[in-house]
Design a protein around this motif. Structure first.
Motif: not given
Length: 313
Positions: A115, A119, A122-123, A128-129, A200, A223
């Motif tokens: 997850l 995440l 996607s970011r 966040w990355d 990732r 999503r």
């Protein structure tokens, strides 16, 4: 699928034989005499010589090895030189404790790592990355003994939230679960980093694929595109890494079990090597190696399920 599984199983046979050869050779290079360990420090030279003959240590190494392999194939791993107990019985109890630790670690660490990787992909380029990748690098860089000592000192000693020594019983009991939390977290923190980074990287490549662009063009939500059309293909290389990391978990369990006094195979192996208990040390090496081989076999089969093209090779 059955043909592919049989091929992978056949390939595991020479690997297992190699493990037996290496384990037998390394432990026979140790400058200690098993007969002296069994006889005790006060034994006379005649008694030690008699024990060497009974154990077959006066025979050539190749003959000792063939005898050892034959015993292993029949399930006879010998008897401990220290406590005179069956090695197989000791390993069965210890391996169950190690397996509990690894399973509990995977239950929370594997989905968390995937997850976090999704995440971060996607970011991409956001805070966040950067935070997730920074944490992943820290998890890879920090040694397992340092992570274990920090967890033990903070949550066990200072805050006294969780027990940090021994095993409180089976994992499905409350006391057993509480005792397993800190060791499993220690193992999981070194597992999350590599898997999150690979997830990732794989997700970034998959999200550029034609079928993902087609899914977006159909108006599907991001999503659905990410998890239904991107994640399955991205998991193919991740699965291989997970198999390797599970093998490293068994190695990391040696340090973790020593820190938290967890009665697993790793702690048993360390104690056997320190006490020059050669049969137990050899049995522990075989148990850990077979666990690693079994996990790689399972990963190969999962790889074939995720990518049916593998079965055709």
């Amino acid at each position: 699928m059955l043909r592919y599984a049989f091929q992978r199983l056949v390939l595991a046979v020479p690997v297992t034989l190699g493990v037996l050869v290496i384990g037998f050779t390394l432990l026979n290079l140790v400058p200690s005499d098993p007969a002296t360990v069994r006889a005790g420090p006060a034994a006379s030279a005649e008694v030690i010589a008699q024990i060497r003959t009974e154990m077959g240590l006066d025979r050539p190494l190749w003959e000792q090895f063939l005898r050892y392999v034959g015993n292993v194939l029949t399930g006879d791993l010998g008897t401990s030189l220290v406590n005179n107990m069956s090695v197989a019985d000791e390993l069965s109890r210890a391996f169950g404790a190690t397996l509990e630790l690894v399973v509990l670690c995977l239950v929370w660490a594997l989905p968390t790592a995937i997850l976090l990787g999704v995440l971060a992909a996607s970011r991409r380029g956001t805070i966040w990355d950067r935070v997730i990748m920074g944490g992943s690098v820290a998890g890879v860089s920090l040694p397992v003994f340092l992570i274990g000592m920090i967890l033990l000192w903070v949550f066990g000693y200072k805050l006294q939230l969780l027990p940090f020594t021994g095993r409180g019983g089976p994992l499905w009991t409350l006391d057993g679960f509480r005792h397993a939390v800190l060791p499993s977290v220690c193992l999981g923190l070194i597992f999350i980093g590599p898997v999150a980074r690979m997830t990732r990287t794989s997700m970034l490549e998959t999200l550029k694929a034609d079928h993902v662009r087609t899914a977006r063009a159909k108006g599907l939500s991001e999503r659905v595109v990410t998890f239904r059309h991107g994640l399955r293909n991205a998991l193919i290389p991740v699965t291989t890494l997970v198999g390797l990391q599970i093998g490293y978990l068994l190695g990391g369990a040696i340090v973790t079990e020593t820190i938290f006094s967890w009665p697993g195979v790793g702690r048993l192996a360390v104690g056997a090597i320190v006490a020059n208990d050669i049969p137990v040390a050899q049995g522990a090496i075989i148990a850990l190696s077979l666990g690693f081989i079994a996990m790689n076999l399972i990963v190969d089969l999962l790889y074939a399920v995720l990518d049916p093209r593998v079965q055709a090779k």
